[in-house]
Design an enzyme around this catalytic site. Structure first.
Site, PDB file in Angstrom:
ATOM      1  N   HIS A   1       6.305  10.391  -5.262  1.00 12.13           N
ATOM      2  CA  HIS A   1       6.120  10.594  -3.830  1.00 12.13           C
ATOM      3  C   HIS A   1       6.114  12.103  -3.632  1.00 12.13           C
ATOM      4  O   HIS A   1       6.925  12.819  -4.239  1.00 12.13           O
ATOM      5  CB  HIS A   1       7.262   9.981  -3.014  1.00 12.13           C
ATOM      6  CG  HIS A   1       7.345  10.545  -1.623  1.00 12.13           C
ATOM      7  ND1 HIS A   1       6.580  10.078  -0.583  1.00 12.13           N
ATOM      8  CD2 HIS A   1       8.087  11.579  -1.124  1.00 12.13           C
ATOM      9  CE1 HIS A   1       6.851  10.777   0.508  1.00 12.13           C
ATOM     10  NE2 HIS A   1       7.762  11.690   0.210  1.00 12.13           N
TER      11      HIS A   1
ATOM     12  N   CYS B   1       1.206   8.667   0.321  1.00 16.51           N
ATOM     13  CA  CYS B   1       1.776   9.973   0.657  1.00 16.51           C
ATOM     14  C   CYS B   1       1.066  11.110  -0.065  1.00 16.51           C
ATOM     15  O   CYS B   1       0.915  12.215   0.480  1.00 16.51           O
ATOM     16  CB  CYS B   1       3.262   9.989   0.314  1.00 16.51           C
ATOM     17  SG  CYS B   1       3.589   9.594  -1.429  1.00 16.51           S
TER      18      CYS B   1
END
Length: 453
Positions: free
Chosen positions: A300, A373
């Protein structure tokens, strides 16, 4: 009249000088051979202020201010030392742009007719397209509001920004400020190019302007007797430099675009990619067994911009978040990668995210494979400095999800990673909405997230 040089700030040794040039009519013009020889000889002897005679006139040469002043008329021009490298056009200079301008217009203003008549045609009836292209280019180049013609400094400025600026939007921000300054002082653009190239000649090792070169340029401007608007700009840069607001890496190369931004009062902020392993270290141990290939982490990412007041971390988790760097629900980043710099302010970034990115990056459109993301981080970095994030980050989901195990987990991952900030999101508890936003988080809002310990 003569003053000895005791501690010169010019890093270029006199023995390297081959030419002396003065700024005249928007460009550098060489002095005569004998004038150049006398100036370099006396500079080598340690003199900083002295008089020379040339063409029936007496000139005061000031090597501290790098100026040549006609003693009778009081007219002062900026001068610089050059060598063969600079004289033929430093990589970050303007000489090749000036040569191209003369090929189109000679010494006259460049008009639509002149540019169209010298535009290369291939004989396939594309004249109307050329005409439209030329019209659009002249309008984009003109900073004085004259859409039918541009001068040499506007032409050089346009092509220098094409070379140095990260994006059209970044160039427009600079041009809007310059256009306002040009209304008060029509010659300020030419002088800014002059100041940049004067300092550029002192950084010939890299062909670009160094941090020290920028400071020297500002010090020289502040010490100059000339009353010009950029003198105040230089004083403000030095004040921000002393306070620590203007900082650059020691080995940073500053382009013309950087120089203008700093002089016009914009601040450069460091941009980094913070990478979090959402597998909690398991990817490094088990990825080969479960996924058929080795991954150090399942990433992420968030984009961190270091502002003076705080470092902001922008990330996507079903909603768009603006967090204090390191306060996200993902713990400590496993890796931080420096990406570059931006001149965008925090308000500009948040406005762009709310207006242009929020409709695209929403909970409904979140997908751990195709719209996650890392895709958000990539899109935001294009806005910040017109560069992508590393391929191994933005393309990792595609590599991971090609396995049967990961595809089976896709719905669960979409629910978890795309649900922050919502009623059923894992990070909803403890999140805070910024005071300037609506109390109710509506589509398009940016959430300021704070992890509660």
């Amino acid at each position: 009249m003569s003053r000895k040089l005791t501690n010169t700030k010019n890093p270029v040794h006199a023995s390297e000088h081959h030419y002396v040039e003065v700024w005249l009519a928007g460009e550098w013009r060489p002095l005569g051979f004998q004038e150049s020889q006398e100036i370099t000889r006396r500079e080598a002897a340690g003199e900083t202020v002295f008089e020379i005679r040339s063409r029936g006139h007496v000139y005061v040469i000031n090597l501290e201010h790098m100026t040549q002043t006609n003693k009778a008329s009081g007219r002062t021009r900026t001068m610089r030392f050059t060598d063969a490298h600079t004289a033929h056009g430093a990589p970050m200079g303007f000489e090749r742009f000036r040569q191209a301008y003369r090929a189109h217009a000679g010494e006259a203003p460049l008009t639509q007719r002149a540019l169209s008549s010298t535009w290369p045609l291939d004989g396939h009836g594309d004249a109307p397209l050329v005409e439209s292209t030329v019209t659009a280019m002249l309008r984009a180049m003109s900073l004085r509001g004259l859409r039918e013609e541009v001068n040499l400094t506007e032409w050089s400025h346009y092509w220098a920004l094409e070379r140095d600026s990260p994006s059209f939007h970044a160039s427009r921000e600079v041009n809007e400020k310059l256009a306002k300054a040009l209304k008060d002082d029509p010659r300020v653009l030419g002088r800014m190019q002059m100041h940049f190239e004067t300092s550029l000649g002192e950084s010939r090792a890299s062909g670009a302007l160094s941090h020290d070169g920028l400071v020297r340029a500002c010090e020289r401007l502040v010490a100059s007797p000339e009353r010009v608007v950029e003198k105040q700009w230089a004083a403000e840069v030095l004040e921000r430099h002393r306070s620590g607001e203007v900082t650059f890496d020691d080995d940073a190369d500053l382009s013309y675009f950087d120089f203008l931004n700093v002089m016009l009062g914009r601040k450069r902020h460091r941009v980094s990619l913070w990478m979090y392993d959402i597998s909690g270290g398991r990817a490094g141990r088990w990825s080969w067994l479960l996924l058929g290939r080795q991954f150090d982490g399942i990433w992420h990412s968030g984009v961190v911009v270091d502002f003076p007041e705080r470092s902001s971390e922008f990330w996507f988790g079903g909603k768009l978040f603006d967090s204090v760097a390191g306060s996200t629900p993902f713990g400590a980043p496993l890796e931080k990668r420096h990406l570059g710099y931006t001149y965008k302010t925090r308000d500009e970034i948040r406005s762009y995210m709310a207006r242009h990115m929020a409709p695209e990056f929403s909970r409904e459109k979140y997908d751990v494979l195709t719209h996650n993301c890392n895709h958000f981080s990539d899109a935001l970095c294009l806005f910040l400095h017109n560069a992508h994030i590393p391929d191994d980050v933005v393309n990792q989901a595609e590599m991971v999800m090609s396995t049967l195990t990961a595809r089976a987990l896709r719905p669960l991952l979409n629910h978890w990673l795309g649900g922050f900030g919502g009623a059923d999101g894992a990070a909803a508890q403890g999140s805070q909405v910024d005071d300037c936003l609506q109390d109710e988080v509506l589509p398009g809002a940016i959430v300021e997230f704070c992890r509660v310990e």
